[in-house]
Design an enzyme around this catalytic site. Structure first.
Site, PDB file in Angstrom:
ATOM      1  CG  ASN A   7      -1.877   1.125   1.290  1.00 43.13           C
ATOM      2  OD1 ASN A   7      -1.820   2.050   0.470  1.00 43.13           O
ATOM      3  ND2 ASN A   7      -2.777   1.094   2.258  1.00 43.13           N
ATOM      4  NE  ARG A  91      -6.332   1.717  -0.072  1.00 42.71           N
ATOM      5  CZ  ARG A  91      -6.451   2.738   0.755  1.00 42.71           C
ATOM      6  NH1 ARG A  91      -5.431   3.148   1.476  1.00 42.71           N
ATOM      7  NH2 ARG A  91      -7.597   3.362   0.882  1.00 42.71           N
ATOM      8  CG  HIS A 180     -12.316   3.501   2.969  1.00 43.29           C
ATOM      9  ND1 HIS A 180     -12.932   4.575   3.560  1.00 43.29           N
ATOM     10  CD2 HIS A 180     -10.991   3.731   3.107  1.00 43.29           C
ATOM     11  CE1 HIS A 180     -12.028   5.417   4.032  1.00 43.29           C
ATOM     12  NE2 HIS A 180     -10.829   4.923   3.753  1.00 43.29           N
ATOM     13  NE  ARG A 241      -8.873  12.274   4.077  1.00 45.51           N
ATOM     14  CZ  ARG A 241      -8.835  11.004   3.664  1.00 45.51           C
ATOM     15  NH1 ARG A 241      -9.821  10.522   2.934  1.00 45.51           N
ATOM     16  NH2 ARG A 241      -7.837  10.224   3.982  1.00 45.51           N
ATOM     17  CD  GLU A 385      -8.461  -1.194   3.874  1.00 43.76           C
ATOM     18  OE1 GLU A 385      -7.868  -1.008   4.959  1.00 43.76           O
ATOM     19  OE2 GLU A 385      -8.793  -0.265   3.120  1.00 43.76           O
TER      20      GLU A 385
END
Ligand SMILES: Nc1ncnc2c1ncn2[C@@H]1O[C@H](COP(=O)(O)OP(=O)(O)O)[C@@H](O)[C@H]1O
Ligand SMILES: CC(=O)OP(=O)(O)O
Ligand SMILES: [Mg+2]
Length: 401
Positions: A7, A91, A180, A241, A385
């Protein structure tokens, strides 16, 4: 077969090495502060102590080289030679409308990922650096890309279109993509298994709340709607965010504060959310600690965070005309019982009843945390993940052999 999962971020690269015969993790780790004066490599072999190394790592090619050095190290390593790695899975955050599932990396695939740089300027260029770094260090090893957006490609147009001039969708592909997806897919599947019910029969909301955070409405086992949009900025309030705001704020602030496009982007992505409201941290642990100590800004940040989450769950329950299962996952979702309680205790009217004792219990396992009588089942399902990326990589490389 051994699969290395990567990732790659702009200044970091996380990795996990899997033995796919038993899906065991042989080693994991991360390289941080790539391109800065002191880069840190943290390497965790499964059966040996963790090692940390500080040195100068100027780019991703060097970072991947350092990872291979660690994996094959005479003392800390878990492999005899680099050639034992059969495949690499990456990813990739943005797959646009082109990628509806994971694919083997080819010249054409790389070209398509590059075309998406505009839509994910923080993420996709870094992933591409990871892919080319693997090519440079491990020539000939097959690579697979797994997209955050792929799972959400099943959304209907009512969910993915924005009510703005359609020409913008045709010309620039401006629409909701959602992110996601690997996590939403993994936890929804695991939640259904744990309940012993077919995923296709359940109306589910999955809350992936980590640093980035998103909710997904899962209907008939497919993504029906999700809170992140064209970019990972829309939706829930996150660590740094903003999530949803009135879009008119952007030109207004640019004008009043004389900000450039880059500055306003940075404000909304890096200096907003929990960090801005608490004035303390983007990290839920620090915010909760300050709140417990009586800090009012921390309490406001916590309350806004959980309030906004409740609004999305309610919206998705209405969108699906029902809710059977609510799932919490990722850093906050898996580890913050107070966040789960604040969310669930505010939506009791549609049949959510949390078992506070089960909710408070610490565990790394997937588990039900609602009462036996709760009409909506509430679950904590740790996401993975990397495992899903390893599985897709393994399957695709085997298929193409
Ligand atoms: N014990 C905990 N209590 C509350 N929040 C936690 C706890 N552990 C981790 N977190 C939160 O999880 C966040 C990281 O989530 P994670 O899913 O690992 O994010 P990412 O993958 O985006 O880096 C941290 O910012 C922190 O706020
Ligand atoms: C897409 C996204 O927001 O990813 P992360 O949560 O890893 O920042
Ligand atoms: Mg994450």
């Amino acid at each position: 077969m051994k699969v290395l999962v990567i990732n790659a971020g702009s200044s970091s690269l996380k990795y996990q090495l899997y033995d796919m015969t038993n899906e065991g993790v042989l080693a994991s780790g991360r390289v941080e502060r790539i391109g800065m004066d002191s880069s840190i490599v943290t390497h965790e072999p499964a059966d040996k102590p963790e090692v940390r190394d500080v040195s100068e790592i100027l780019d991703h090619v060097t970072a991947v080289k350092r990872v291979i050095d660690m994996l094959t190290h005479s003392e800390h390593g878990v492999l005899g030679a680099m050639t034992e790695i059969d495949a690499v899975g990456h990813r990739v955050v943005h797959g646009g409308e082109v990628f509806k599932g994971s694919v083997l990396v080819t010249q054409e695939v790389k070209l398509e990922i590059k075309k998406l740089f505009d839509l994910a300027p923080l993420h996709n260029p870094a992933h591409m650096m990871g892919i080319t770094a693997v090519e440079a260090n491990m020539p000939g090893v097959p690579q697979v890309v797994v997209f955050d957006t792929a799972f959400h490609q099943t959304m209907p147009a009512t969910s993915y279109l924005y009510p703005i001039p359609k020409v913008l969708y045709r010309r620039h592909k401006i629409r909701r993509y959602g992110f996601h997806g690997t996590s939403h897919s993994y936890v929804s599947d695991n939640a259904a298994r744990l309940l012993g019910l077919p995923l296709e029969s359940l109306k589910m909301v999955t809350c992936h709340i980590g640093n980035g955070a998103s909710c997904a409405a899962i209907l008939d086992g497919k993504s029906f709607d999700t809170s992140m949009g064209m970019t990972p900025l829309e939706g829930l309030m996150m660590g740094t965010r903003s999530g949803d705001i009135d879009p008119a704020i952007v030109p207004f602030v640019m004008n009043k504060e004389e900000l450039t496009l880059n500055e306003v982007n940075s404000m909304l992505n890096k200096h907003s959310g929990m960090l801005a409201i608490s004035g303390i941290s983007s990290d839920m642990r620090e915010v909760t600690e300050a709140m417990t100590g009586g800090d009012e800004n921390a309490k406001l940040a916590f309350d806004m965070y959980t309030y906004r989450l409740r609004k999305y769950i309610g919206a998705y329950a209405a969108a699906m005309n029902g809710l059977d299962v609510l799932v919490f996952t990722a850093g906050v979702g898996e580890n913050a019982p107070d966040v789960r309680a604040a969310v669930c205790d505010g939506i009791t009217f549609f049949g959510v009843e949390l078992d506070h004792e089960l909710n408070a219990r610490r565990s790394k396992e997937a588990r039900v945390i609602s009462t036996p009588g709760s009409r909506v089942k509430v679950l904590v399902v740790p996401t993975n993940e990397e495992l899903l990326i390893a599985r897709d990589t393994y399957a695709i490389v085997n298929e193409t052999k």
